[in-house]
Write an enzyme that holds these catalytic residues in place. Structure first.
Site, PDB file in Angstrom:
ATOM      1  N   ASP A  36     -18.111 -21.427 -61.470  1.00 32.22           N
ATOM      2  CA  ASP A  36     -16.686 -21.550 -61.781  1.00 32.22           C
ATOM      3  C   ASP A  36     -16.570 -21.730 -63.295  1.00 32.22           C
ATOM      4  OD1 ASP A  36     -14.374 -22.356 -59.364  1.00 32.22           O
ATOM      5  OD2 ASP A  36     -13.760 -22.281 -61.461  1.00 32.22           O
ATOM      6  N   ASP A  61     -18.040 -18.022 -67.118  1.00 33.35           N
ATOM      7  CA  ASP A  61     -16.864 -17.150 -67.028  1.00 33.35           C
ATOM      8  C   ASP A  61     -17.273 -15.887 -66.268  1.00 33.35           C
ATOM      9  OD1 ASP A  61     -14.790 -15.369 -67.438  1.00 33.35           O
ATOM     10  OD2 ASP A  61     -14.668 -15.703 -69.610  1.00 33.35           O
ATOM     11  N   TYR A 153      -0.652  -8.953 -61.806  1.00 33.71           N
ATOM     12  CA  TYR A 153      -1.473  -9.427 -60.688  1.00 33.71           C
ATOM     13  C   TYR A 153      -1.662  -8.311 -59.655  1.00 33.71           C
ATOM     14  CZ  TYR A 153      -3.261 -12.512 -57.035  1.00 33.71           C
ATOM     15  OH  TYR A 153      -4.052 -13.093 -56.066  1.00 33.71           O
ATOM     16  N   LYS A 157      -5.258  -6.539 -58.554  1.00 37.93           N
ATOM     17  CA  LYS A 157      -5.797  -6.631 -57.190  1.00 37.93           C
ATOM     18  C   LYS A 157      -5.950  -5.246 -56.553  1.00 37.93           C
ATOM     19  CE  LYS A 157      -6.563 -10.988 -57.006  1.00 37.93           C
ATOM     20  NZ  LYS A 157      -7.948 -11.483 -56.857  1.00 37.93           N
ATOM     21  N   THR A 188      -4.060 -22.905 -51.060  1.00 42.46           N
ATOM     22  CA  THR A 188      -5.107 -23.268 -52.038  1.00 42.46           C
ATOM     23  C   THR A 188      -4.403 -23.757 -53.302  1.00 42.46           C
ATOM     24  OG1 THR A 188      -5.160 -21.132 -53.173  1.00 42.46           O
ATOM     25  CG2 THR A 188      -6.534 -21.331 -51.193  1.00 42.46           C
TER      26      THR A 188
END
Ligand SMILES: NC(=O)c1ccc[n+]([C@@H]2O[C@H](COP(=O)([O-])OP(=O)(O)OC[C@H]3O[C@@H](n4cnc5c(N)ncnc54)[C@H](O)[C@@H]3O)[C@@H](O)[C@H]2O)c1
Length: 258
Positions: A36, A61, A153, A157, A188
């Site tokens: 992470d 990263d 976004y 994706k 989440t």
């Protein structure tokens, strides 16, 4: 489903979907490396997973070539092999009209969400060829449906889904499978951030639908749990999915149906 003697690497593996997947694979006997962006996040996840020498945590990263090369090398060296990669690292885009979307935000969303998947897959592939392993990338329902004021976004994706499809073709000759999961709305930290950024009504709008936001809602009338994703990702990594490659699988409570 047993993953005894198998080793996996999970990017974005310290919270949300990645963390639930790490816990799931660990419970099925696997060795798991979680990576992470922040060391503190990694340390917290490793402590919570409490998997002894079956868990390693590495900060890095996901979109940085050197960092991912080091993470993959360390994982393969500590576990002696790498049988699967889960590319879950990703960031949200604050909902914003195209005229307000800055170059910096666009670049960062594409960098982490799309380049990050490319860079981590490229680093892992030589080891996965050796083990005839599998890759699961985490795309989104937003790969296939438009989300209001989420242009960067959605583009990132859609890129992940098509990247994964193309890679599956390339790696089929080595019996390395590549699939992508496309979550709808999952409970989440990312979805909680959406509520903070876009207002408290956001969650209800997602479940019940909202004419103002052009959403029809979720037919199963619940937000997904990270464990729902962990179950699917575990299946796709397992030998039960040995004839499945190049697929993008929606996991969205039926949201994509309407
Ligand atoms: N939660 C949802 O509803 C939902 C829906 C569709 C898709 N997704 C996708 O699922 C994936 C996991 O998200 P989540 O919902 O578990 O949210 P999350 O925020 O809990 O997890 C994302 C993780 O990626 C890490 N990360 C961010 N930038 C990174 C970088 N440059 N390098 C390494 N790690 C980095 C974050 O620190 C975080 O731990 C993301 O790719 C997200 O786009 C989530």
């Amino acid at each position: 489903m047993s993953f005894k003697d198998k080793a996996f690497l999970i990017t974005g593996g310290c919270t949300g979907i990645g963390f639930a997947t790490a816990r799931h694979l660990l419970a099925e006997g696997a060795k798991v490396a979680v990576t992470d962006i922040a060391q503190a996040t990694v340390d917290r996840a490793v402590a919570e997973l409490a998997g002894g020498d079956r868990v390693i945590g590495l900060a890095g990263d996901a979109a940085n070539t050197k960092a991912m090369a080091a993470v993959v090398a360390e994982t393969a060296s500590r576990f002696g092999q790498l049988d699967g990669l889960v590319a879950s690292a990703g960031i949200r885009q604050r909902s914003v009209a195209i005229t307000e979307l800055t170059d910096d935000v666009w670049d960062e969303v594409i960098r982490v969400n799309l380049r990050g998947v490319f860079v981590s897959c490229r680093a892992a592939v030589p080891h996965l060829i050796a083990s005839q392993g599998a890759i699961v990338t985490v795309s989104s329902l937003s790969a296939d449906v438009g989300r209001l004021e989420q242009t960067a976004y959605c583009a990132s994706k859609a890129g992940v889904a098509q990247f994964s499809r193309a890679l599956s073709l390339e790696l089929a000759q080595y019996n390395v499978r590549v699939n992508t999961v496309c979550p709808g709305s999952i409970d989440t930290p990312m979805v909680r951030k959406a509520q903070e950024q876009d207002g408290p009504q956001t969650l209800r709008d997602r479940v019940e639908g909202s004419p103002a936001r052009f959403r029809a809602g979720i037919p199963l009338r619940r937000i997904g749990e990270p464990q729902d994703l962990a179950d699917l990702i575990g299946f796709l990594l397992s030998s039960s999915a040995k004839h499945i490659t190049g697929q993008a699988i929606n996991i969205d409570g039926g949201e994509s149906v309407i």
